[in-house]
Scaffold this motif. Structure first.
Motif, PDB file in Angstrom:
ATOM      1  N   UNK A   1       9.376   1.569 -12.329  1.00 31.13           N
ATOM      2  CA  UNK A   1       8.505   0.830 -13.251  1.00 31.13           C
ATOM      3  C   UNK A   1       7.297   1.665 -13.657  1.00 31.13           C
ATOM      4  N   UNK A   2       6.652   2.313 -12.660  1.00 31.49           N
ATOM      5  CA  UNK A   2       5.458   3.096 -12.983  1.00 31.49           C
ATOM      6  C   UNK A   2       5.813   4.285 -13.858  1.00 31.49           C
TER       7      UNK A   2
ATOM      8  N   UNK B   1       0.824  -1.207   0.000  1.00 37.47           N
ATOM      9  CA  UNK B   1       0.000   0.000   0.000  1.00 37.47           C
ATOM     10  C   UNK B   1       0.863   1.263   0.000  1.00 37.47           C
ATOM     11  N   UNK B   2       1.821   1.320   0.934  1.00 34.06           N
ATOM     12  CA  UNK B   2       2.599   2.553   1.038  1.00 34.06           C
ATOM     13  C   UNK B   2       3.560   2.733  -0.134  1.00 34.06           C
ATOM     14  N   UNK B   3       4.084   1.633  -0.652  1.00 32.48           N
ATOM     15  CA  UNK B   3       4.961   1.749  -1.817  1.00 32.48           C
ATOM     16  C   UNK B   3       4.175   2.296  -3.002  1.00 32.48           C
ATOM     17  N   UNK B   4       2.940   1.812  -3.174  1.00 37.49           N
ATOM     18  CA  UNK B   4       2.109   2.307  -4.277  1.00 37.49           C
ATOM     19  C   UNK B   4       1.782   3.788  -4.079  1.00 37.49           C
ATOM     20  N   UNK B   5       1.415   4.128  -2.835  1.00 38.58           N
ATOM     21  CA  UNK B   5       1.007   5.496  -2.532  1.00 38.58           C
ATOM     22  C   UNK B   5       2.118   6.495  -2.856  1.00 38.58           C
TER      23      UNK B   5
ATOM     24  N   UNK C   1     -10.651  -3.150  -7.298  1.00 37.18           N
ATOM     25  CA  UNK C   1     -10.437  -1.759  -6.887  1.00 37.18           C
ATOM     26  C   UNK C   1      -9.911  -0.918  -8.047  1.00 37.18           C
ATOM     27  N   UNK C   2      -8.909  -1.453  -8.731  1.00 38.71           N
ATOM     28  CA  UNK C   2      -8.350  -0.709  -9.854  1.00 38.71           C
ATOM     29  C   UNK C   2      -9.361  -0.615 -10.994  1.00 38.71           C
ATOM     30  N   UNK C   3     -10.224  -1.632 -11.094  1.00 36.42           N
ATOM     31  CA  UNK C   3     -11.270  -1.595 -12.095  1.00 36.42           C
ATOM     32  C   UNK C   3     -12.223  -0.426 -11.861  1.00 36.42           C
TER      33      UNK C   3
ATOM     34  N   UNK D   1      -2.587   4.704 -19.217  1.00 33.14           N
ATOM     35  CA  UNK D   1      -1.612   3.925 -18.447  1.00 33.14           C
ATOM     36  C   UNK D   1      -2.287   2.950 -17.491  1.00 33.14           C
ATOM     37  N   UNK D   2      -3.563   3.151 -17.213  1.00 31.02           N
ATOM     38  CA  UNK D   2      -4.170   2.439 -16.086  1.00 31.02           C
ATOM     39  C   UNK D   2      -4.101   0.904 -16.157  1.00 31.02           C
ATOM     40  N   UNK D   3      -4.420   0.281 -17.304  1.00 31.26           N
ATOM     41  CA  UNK D   3      -4.332  -1.186 -17.322  1.00 31.26           C
ATOM     42  C   UNK D   3      -2.925  -1.682 -16.970  1.00 31.26           C
ATOM     43  N   UNK D   4      -1.925  -1.037 -17.547  1.00 28.00           N
ATOM     44  CA  UNK D   4      -0.552  -1.437 -17.258  1.00 28.00           C
ATOM     45  C   UNK D   4      -0.207  -1.163 -15.805  1.00 28.00           C
ATOM     46  N   UNK D   5      -0.709  -0.046 -15.281  1.00 27.63           N
ATOM     47  CA  UNK D   5      -0.411   0.305 -13.895  1.00 27.63           C
ATOM     48  C   UNK D   5      -1.058  -0.688 -12.932  1.00 27.63           C
ATOM     49  N   UNK D   6      -2.216  -1.200 -13.303  1.00 25.72           N
ATOM     50  CA  UNK D   6      -2.868  -2.229 -12.486  1.00 25.72           C
ATOM     51  C   UNK D   6      -1.958  -3.447 -12.350  1.00 25.72           C
ATOM     52  N   UNK D   7      -1.382  -3.836 -13.471  1.00 24.87           N
ATOM     53  CA  UNK D   7      -0.469  -4.983 -13.438  1.00 24.87           C
ATOM     54  C   UNK D   7       0.744  -4.700 -12.575  1.00 24.87           C
ATOM     55  N   UNK D   8       1.254  -3.493 -12.656  1.00 21.67           N
ATOM     56  CA  UNK D   8       2.394  -3.113 -11.841  1.00 21.67           C
ATOM     57  C   UNK D   8       2.034  -3.246 -10.357  1.00 21.67           C
ATOM     58  N   UNK D   9       0.822  -2.816 -10.008  1.00 22.61           N
ATOM     59  CA  UNK D   9       0.383  -2.901  -8.610  1.00 22.61           C
ATOM     60  C   UNK D   9       0.335  -4.360  -8.158  1.00 22.61           C
ATOM     61  N   UNK D  10      -0.200  -5.220  -9.017  1.00 17.49           N
ATOM     62  CA  UNK D  10      -0.276  -6.643  -8.662  1.00 17.49           C
ATOM     63  C   UNK D  10       1.124  -7.209  -8.451  1.00 17.49           C
TER      64      UNK D  10
END
Lengths: 274, 260, 292
Positions: free
Chosen positions: A137-138, A48-52, A247-249, A180-189
């Protein structure tokens, strides 16, 4: 020992609440599920915090990489290459060794002593590495999206007389995010998956407080049976991934709300990103 | 053609039966002087010397295998090797899972090493120990906060950089580290006796091998060779085997130095 | 290695360093870089093969096969690869030995005795009488297989996506010509899919490179194992005593990986340019326009 009691004793063990000692003789399914689940707190915390933090830094870094000025662009490119070009595992090892080298007493900056001891702790040191890693990466994802912002959108903005910050905030940035969102979702996973590496690199587990994989490893070690503990971790992560995707959806639907028919499900192709 | 292949198969089978399978012994190679990787890249150390002598006496052909500490027990249990000699202490907990021979080193002291001799190592202190060792279990029970590392070397590094207040490990491992630290590290408190000495870990289902090795260790204790190896690898203050098989100081032990 | 290295304790400076860096353990460290490259070279084609099978299975019209393919391709999305690496090699090892024990051993003896996993000597893999290199090779083989299974699933994702990207009209035309499903796959689908698959596969290659440090968790003596072993501080009971030097060893590994990814990136970019030439895709069109 009843399962409810086990949950009370070990449900928050990973953050130091509950029983002081890990189970020694009781390795039933309930104990394993509870303790591994409590370890998941760490995975959530790191992820969570790394993403934030990573999200904001990545935006800045993507802008830097897109900059026309070499003295801004080159360092950004170097940073991205360094973190995308090397294994996270090695980054953890190196970061730990570097943090250890910092003077114990703290560093003096303008007469104020800044403590450094906390950097070698997993909660801070590993989090910093994860933030820098996901930032790189992001940033690459956002940079790629920025390059594909349709020319027509920009021309329309010009026609409306939008310039500078206003154009960026109202046209460029939302479009970039949408792309970017679909790719960013994968990055989050991937990032959440990567949090399992923390206690397997060199960051030591403090008072036997570790993540899900740390406890799974503990059980596999004690019971000599890897076929229970690791699948439990796997199930937890499948659930976590499903939650992340939904959530990302939701965010994706909001980003695409103005486009008829485009707000449908994103297609996830994890392999295309990292 | 088929006949030829069949003949070849039988030949291979009988050849396999005639040759006794070598005993594979695992060690870690990261815990000097018990076991280490020497500069040629081979396993070396007290465990290895004792193991080779045991194999000679029990007339076994032995092969050494390197294995990380954290997977050393599971790999024994799934028969990837037949014995463990890796400075492993005999404990009741481990005895539930595997068998041990009699000890080949008397119960050794464990000790705390820290930056100053008056460091608190009890309640409230952070003490580093290697994961899944008797020392780690002891620290967890002592009230101190346990900081776990995968290798013993990292525990000492953690004390040096102040991450942990003390490291807790076998005294024989810490001895040269403390001695060569130029006064940076010192001992804290009393030594703690843990476990029942070092034993060869063997699968419970493998009683034959255990009996053979047991007999070899007994004979090594009787003629003083084992004490000779202890003398070769450990310092003066270590414990030796007395005539009745219990630990005694060096002066009371019969010592036969190794041949070479 | 050198003559003057006979007594390392008497040496100093660069001479000492030259002896230190050519000691037996360092030779094994250098050789372990080869181990990593070998793993990459073997795993990549096998994983591609697994991925191919997985993608075809996921498109299959036979439901059980399709479910298998779907689950296989989906598994890497939900579960961290390291979790697989923690138990897949052990599972494979025990599976192989169990199967062999059903053939070569007395089947009335259970393989699980208490918590011990025991099979008779004839079913052991590798046989206890085998030379040591066979044991190492078997461990390496298990690692390759574990990597291939995980990365095969990634590759299956890429190839599945690529197969779906082949225009439906192409397949419909093939059907109209009366081709069977097999013929369609072989003649139309697979040849066309590559152009769509290459970007994803190049990315996968980069991920594979960056996953190789996990080898040491699988019990293979790779560069991470040796860096930890050699970098650890050495007391004077060793020929070359030194303080904790792990930082330098890990820096060396970092540079190795940066080089690997930089070279790969360059080669893959060339390959991509070569492949898109003349393709009826956006990039191919752009190349055509640029030339004109």
């Amino acid at each position: 020992m009843s399962c409810g009691q086990t949950i009370l004793d070990y449900g928050l063990r990973a953050i130091g609440i509950g029983e002081k000692l890990l189970p020694r003789t009781e390795f039933d399914l309930c104990t394993q599920v509870t303790l591994i689940g409590s370890g998941l707190i760490w995975n959530l915390y790191f992820g969570f915090f790394a993403l934030l933090f990573g999200f904001f830094l990545a935006n800045a870094l993507a802008m830097a990489k897109a900059s026309a000025r070499p003295w801004i662009r080159k360092p950004a490119e170097g940073f991205i290459f360094l973190f995308r070009g090397s294994p996270l595992f090695i980054q953890f090892f190196l970061a730990y060794q570097l943090f250890v080298l910092l003077p114990r007493a703290g560093i003096e900056i303008f007469g104020i002593t800044v403590a450094t001891g906390w950097l070698t702790k997993a909660w801070a040191g590993a989090l910093i590495v994860l933030i820098l890693n996901t930032t790189a990466y992001s940033a690459e994802i956002f940079y790629g999206a920025l390059q594909t912002v349709p020319k027509g959108d920009l021309e329309a903005a010009d026609a409306y007389g939008m310039t500078g910050w206003k154009r960026f905030r109202r046209i460029v940035w939302p479009t970039m995010m949408r792309l970017a969102w679909p790719a960013y979702t994968n990055e989050a996973i991937f990032l959440f998956h990567a949090t399992t590496l923390v206690f397997f690199s060199s960051f030591p587990a403090f008072a036997q407080q570790g993540d899900a994989l740390y406890y799974a490893n503990y059980f596999a070690d004690k019971t000599f049976n890897p076929f229970v503990a690791y699948p439990i971790v796997a199930v937890y992560f499948i659930l976590l991934t499903l939650v992340l995707i939904s959530l990302f959806g939701l965010v994706n639907r909001r980003l695409n709300r103005h486009l008829p028919g485009a707000a449908k499900r994103i297609r996830y192709r994890p392999q295309l990103i990292r | 053609m088929k006949k030829l292949m069949l003949a070849a198969a039988t030949l291979a089978l009988t050849a396999g039966m005639g040759l006794a399978a070598p005993v594979r012994i695992a060690s870690e190679g990261a815990y000097p002087p018990y076991n280490l990787i020497n500069d040629k890249g081979d396993l070396d150390g007290f465990d290895i010397d004792v193991g080779n002598e045991i194999c000679k006496r029990a007339e076994l052909e032995c092969v050494w295998v390197k294995n990380d500490w954290d997977s050393i027990l599971p790999n024994l249990k799934s028969s990837n090797y037949d014995a463990i000699m890796a400075g492993m202490s005999i404990t009741d907990e481990r005895k539930q899972e595997i068998d041990f021979t009699q000890n080949y080193l008397p119960p050794a002291a464990s000790a705390y090493a820290a930056l100053s001799a008056d460091t608190n190592v009890g309640e409230g202190a952070v003490v580093a120990a290697q994961t899944a060792t008797i020392q780690a279990a002891h620290v967890a029970e002592s009230g101190a906060t346990l900081l776990e590392f995968a290798t013993p070397d990292e525990t000492v590094a953690a004390v040096r950089n102040g991450e942990a207040q003390a490291a807790f490990a076998d005294k024989d491992f810490l001895e040269p580290v403390v001695a060569e630290s130029n006064g940076e590290l010192s001992w804290v408190g009393e030594d703690v006796a843990l476990g029942g000495g070092l034993g060869v870990g063997i699968r419970k289902s493998d009683t034959e091998l255990r009996d053979k090795m047991d007999a070899a260790i007994t004979s090594m204790k009787e003629d003083g060779t084992l004490n000779g190896l202890i003398e070769k690898w450990f310092n003066e203050t270590g414990m030796y085997f007395g005539p009745d098989g219990t630990g005694v100081p060096k002066a009371e032990a019969k010592i036969t130095p190794p041949a070479s | 290695m050198f003559e003057y290295c006979a007594d390392p304790k008497s040496l100093e400076g660069l001479v000492w360093l030259s002896c230190y860096l050519t000691s037996g353990t360092h030779m094994q460290f250098y050789a372990s870089f080869g181990t990593v490259l070998l793993l990459l070279a073997i795993t990549a084609p096998i994983a591609l093969l697994f991925g191919f099978g997985g993608a075809l299975a996921a498109r299959s019209q036979v439901p059980p096969l399709r479910w298998f393919g779907k689950i296989y391709t989906a598994m890497v999305r939900g579960v961290p690869d390291i979790v697989f690496f923690m138990f897949v090699p052990i599972a494979l090892d025990q599976l192989f030995e169990y199967l062999r024990s059903r053939v070569y051993c007395d089947t009335s003896v259970p393989v699980r005795q208490g918590s011990d996993f025991v099979v008779c000597a004839a079913a052991k893999l590798p046989r206890a009488t085998s030379p040591e290199w066979m044991h190492d090779a078997y461990g390496f083989f298990l690692a390759v297989l574990a990597f291939s299974i995980v990365f095969g699933a990634f590759a299956a994702n890429v190839l599945y996506g690529a197969m779906n990207a082949v225009p439906a009209a192409q397949l419909e035309t093939a059907e109209a010509y009366g081709m069977t499903r097999r013929q369609m796959n072989r003649r139309i689908l697979i040849p066309q899919m590559w152009a769509y698959a290459v970007p994803g596969l190049s990315n996968l290659w980069m991920i594979l490179i960056k996953a190789t440090p996990l080898l040491f968790l699988l019990g293979v003596e790779d560069i991470v194992y040796w860096a930890r072993q050699l970098g650890a501080s050495k007391t004077s009971s060793f020929a070359y005593p030194h303080p904790d030097w792990r930082l330098y060893y890990f820096l060396a590994i970092l540079i190795f990986y940066l080089l690997m990814t930089a070279i790969s990136e360059r080669v893959l970019r060339r390959l991509m340019r070569h492949l898109t030439k003349g393709q009826a895709t956006l990039a191919g069109e752009a190349m055509r326009k640029a030339a004109a």
